[in-house]
Design a protein around this motif. Sequence first.
Motif, mmCIF file in Angstrom:
data_model
loop_
_atom_site.group_PDB
_atom_site.id
_atom_site.type_symbol
_atom_site.label_atom_id
_atom_site.label_comp_id
_atom_site.label_asym_id
_atom_site.label_seq_id
_atom_site.Cartn_x
_atom_site.Cartn_y
_atom_site.Cartn_z
ATOM 1 N N LEU A 247 0.799 -1.263 0.121
ATOM 2 C CA LEU A 247 -0.149 0.019 -0.087
ATOM 3 C C LEU A 247 0.935 1.381 -0.043
ATOM 4 C CD1 LEU A 247 -2.916 -1.102 2.457
ATOM 5 C CD2 LEU A 247 -2.925 -0.956 -0.008
ATOM 6 N N SER A 248 2.057 1.424 0.670
ATOM 7 C CA SER A 248 2.922 2.393 0.679
ATOM 8 C C SER A 248 3.451 2.558 -0.654
ATOM 9 C CB SER A 248 4.332 2.041 1.722
ATOM 10 O OG SER A 248 3.574 2.178 3.104
ATOM 11 N N ALA A 249 4.004 1.553 -1.235
ATOM 12 C CA ALA A 249 4.464 1.525 -2.623
ATOM 13 C C ALA A 249 3.519 1.892 -3.787
ATOM 14 C CB ALA A 249 5.150 0.088 -3.057
ATOM 15 N N GLN A 250 2.253 1.865 -3.418
ATOM 16 C CA GLN A 250 1.304 2.686 -4.594
ATOM 17 C C GLN A 250 1.591 4.092 -4.504
ATOM 18 O OE1 GLN A 250 -2.570 1.509 -3.365
ATOM 19 N NE2 GLN A 250 -2.370 -0.829 -3.736
ATOM 20 N N ILE A 251 2.011 4.713 -3.373
ATOM 21 C CA ILE A 251 2.343 6.152 -3.461
ATOM 22 C C ILE A 251 3.729 6.325 -3.903
ATOM 23 C CG2 ILE A 251 1.836 8.073 -1.704
ATOM 24 C CD1 ILE A 251 -0.577 6.783 -2.369
ATOM 25 N N VAL A 252 4.808 5.864 -3.178
ATOM 26 C CA VAL A 252 5.975 5.903 -3.536
ATOM 27 C C VAL A 252 6.560 4.811 -3.782
ATOM 28 C CG1 VAL A 252 8.078 7.090 -2.346
ATOM 29 C CG2 VAL A 252 6.108 8.089 -1.808
ATOM 30 N N PRO A 253 6.563 4.474 -5.011
ATOM 31 C CA PRO A 253 7.208 3.271 -5.615
ATOM 32 C C PRO A 253 8.830 3.205 -5.305
ATOM 33 C CG PRO A 253 6.121 4.268 -7.420
ATOM 34 C CD PRO A 253 6.176 5.434 -6.196
ATOM 35 N N GLY A 254 8.980 1.767 -5.194
ATOM 36 C CA GLY A 254 10.873 1.647 -4.902
ATOM 37 C C GLY A 254 10.922 1.823 -3.295
ATOM 38 N N GLY A 255 12.262 1.738 -3.080
ATOM 39 C CA GLY A 255 12.723 2.018 -1.796
ATOM 40 C C GLY A 255 12.801 0.622 -1.158
ATOM 41 N N GLU A 256 13.179 0.565 0.123
ATOM 42 C CA GLU A 256 13.242 -0.664 0.635
ATOM 43 C C GLU A 256 12.036 -1.193 1.435
ATOM 44 O OE1 GLU A 256 17.255 -0.595 3.303
ATOM 45 O OE2 GLU A 256 16.465 1.457 3.506
ATOM 46 N N ALA A 257 11.813 -2.427 1.350
ATOM 47 C CA ALA A 257 10.506 -3.093 1.756
ATOM 48 C C ALA A 257 10.652 -3.069 3.368
ATOM 49 C CB ALA A 257 10.380 -4.297 1.343
ATOM 50 N N GLU A 258 9.354 -2.849 3.929
ATOM 51 C CA GLU A 258 9.390 -2.876 5.379
ATOM 52 C C GLU A 258 9.796 -4.058 6.014
ATOM 53 O OE1 GLU A 258 5.687 -3.206 8.566
ATOM 54 O OE2 GLU A 258 5.400 -1.612 7.000
ATOM 55 N N GLN A 259 10.500 -4.158 6.941
ATOM 56 C CA GLN A 259 11.185 -5.352 7.500
ATOM 57 C C GLN A 259 10.095 -6.456 8.319
ATOM 58 O OE1 GLN A 259 14.322 -5.527 10.239
ATOM 59 N NE2 GLN A 259 15.787 -4.458 8.900
ATOM 60 N N ARG A 260 10.373 -7.606 7.634
ATOM 61 C CA ARG A 260 9.494 -8.742 8.198
ATOM 62 C C ARG A 260 9.751 -9.117 9.429
ATOM 63 N NH1 ARG A 260 8.802 -13.238 4.725
ATOM 64 N NH2 ARG A 260 6.546 -12.690 3.664
ATOM 65 N N MET A 261 9.164 -9.856 10.174
ATOM 66 C CA MET A 261 9.432 -10.411 11.436
ATOM 67 C C MET A 261 10.390 -11.641 11.177
ATOM 68 S SD MET A 261 7.259 -12.266 14.431
ATOM 69 C CE MET A 261 6.301 -10.543 14.786
ATOM 70 N N LEU A 262 10.107 -12.389 10.230
ATOM 71 C CA LEU A 262 10.864 -13.946 10.036
ATOM 72 C C LEU A 262 12.205 -13.345 9.241
ATOM 73 C CD1 LEU A 262 8.341 -16.271 9.591
ATOM 74 C CD2 LEU A 262 9.329 -15.647 11.662
ATOM 75 N N ILE A 263 13.092 -13.490 9.538
ATOM 76 C CA ILE A 263 14.541 -13.395 9.006
ATOM 77 C C ILE A 263 15.339 -14.615 9.076
ATOM 78 C CG2 ILE A 263 14.548 -10.958 9.195
ATOM 79 C CD1 ILE A 263 16.482 -11.177 11.430
ATOM 80 N N PRO A 264 16.115 -15.027 8.047
ATOM 81 C CA PRO A 264 16.713 -16.292 8.253
ATOM 82 C C PRO A 264 17.663 -16.569 9.546
ATOM 83 C CG PRO A 264 17.174 -15.279 6.274
ATOM 84 C CD PRO A 264 16.438 -14.308 7.075
ATOM 85 N N GLY A 265 17.152 -17.689 10.437
ATOM 86 C CA GLY A 265 17.812 -17.933 11.411
ATOM 87 C C GLY A 265 17.377 -17.170 12.791
ATOM 88 N N ASN A 266 16.383 -16.173 12.571
ATOM 89 C CA ASN A 266 16.048 -15.577 13.565
ATOM 90 C C ASN A 266 14.512 -14.995 13.665
ATOM 91 O OD1 ASN A 266 15.738 -13.501 15.788
ATOM 92 N ND2 ASN A 266 17.547 -12.859 15.652
ATOM 93 N N ASP A 267 13.718 -15.508 14.458
ATOM 94 C CA ASP A 267 12.337 -15.295 14.486
ATOM 95 C C ASP A 267 11.878 -14.202 15.301
ATOM 96 O OD1 ASP A 267 11.981 -17.635 12.953
ATOM 97 O OD2 ASP A 267 11.162 -18.859 14.670
#
Length: 312
Positions: A247-267
């Motif tokens: 929804l954010s990207a609909q207004i300002v395309p590109g840029g960094e994606a919001e960080q998710r909770m699940l990252i490799p090796g660390n929940d």
Amino acid sequence: MSDNLEAQALLPTVAELNRRRLFQRAGAGLAGVAAMSALSTGGMMLGSQSASAATITTPDIDGDIFNFALNLEYLEAEFYLRAIGQTLAGNMLVTGTGTQGTVTGGSAVPFQSAAIQQYAQRIAVDELSHVRFIRTVLGTGAVAEPTINLSTSFTVLAQAAGLITSGQTFNPFADEISFLLGASIFEDVGVTAYAGAARYITNPDYLEAAAGILAVEAYHSGSIRTLLADIGAGVAFDAISDLRGALSAQIVPGGEAEQRMLIPGNDYNFVANDSNGLAFRRTTAQVLNIVYGGGAASGYLFFPNKLNGAIA
């Protein structure tokens, strides 16, 4: 919770939630009695600080930003207060300029864990205090609480995120796990909204106040993320996070994606930050696109009649 967000309606990770989790040790005693008493007596008004000592008396950019923030705080406060059986109207904090609306949906959550109930009480106190504080800063320029939809909005978002299918519903007030997922929608948005608005605030006293609120919202966000990680709800949270990012990207395309909770090796990714370790920042248009669910097509989602104030 038959057609609510339950095991068969959720992604597999959430279907395997361990309800015995670490909060069993909290027991049945509630330390939140004092907080509840303070809420009902109105005793949580913040003390005299630099920003509350002088109100915003002219229609300037600072007033517009604080009224924009006040609309969002109304939404958060109603969500948490209703989860513990209260409302903003009951605390006499809904009047102001613009059209005063009504709030639909929301009810006391049947908490099973004393610890999660205490989290809800604590955050409700904070959000009530934010509303009261910002209204004090704005004085007679404070906008009224707009119409807020807490009844069907969560179902629209849950379907858009792929958590449930057409015909199913998601009620964040039905149980404590659904409550935490519902809360996760707001907290990261609040942090990014304050971070994005900071550069436009001209009065250092008001900037200091906004920074203080941002810090508290960040504490809330980290707590909710951690609680969801504890019960294995990372996949569901990530679906919500990805939808916010889209929804954010609909207004300002590109840029960094919001960080998710699940990252490799660390929940336990309990903070949403960028590659510089800074909190994500969103423009007011990006924030609006999230709380409006993309715009008119969703019926403006949480705010059916839009926000009150200049930034709407």
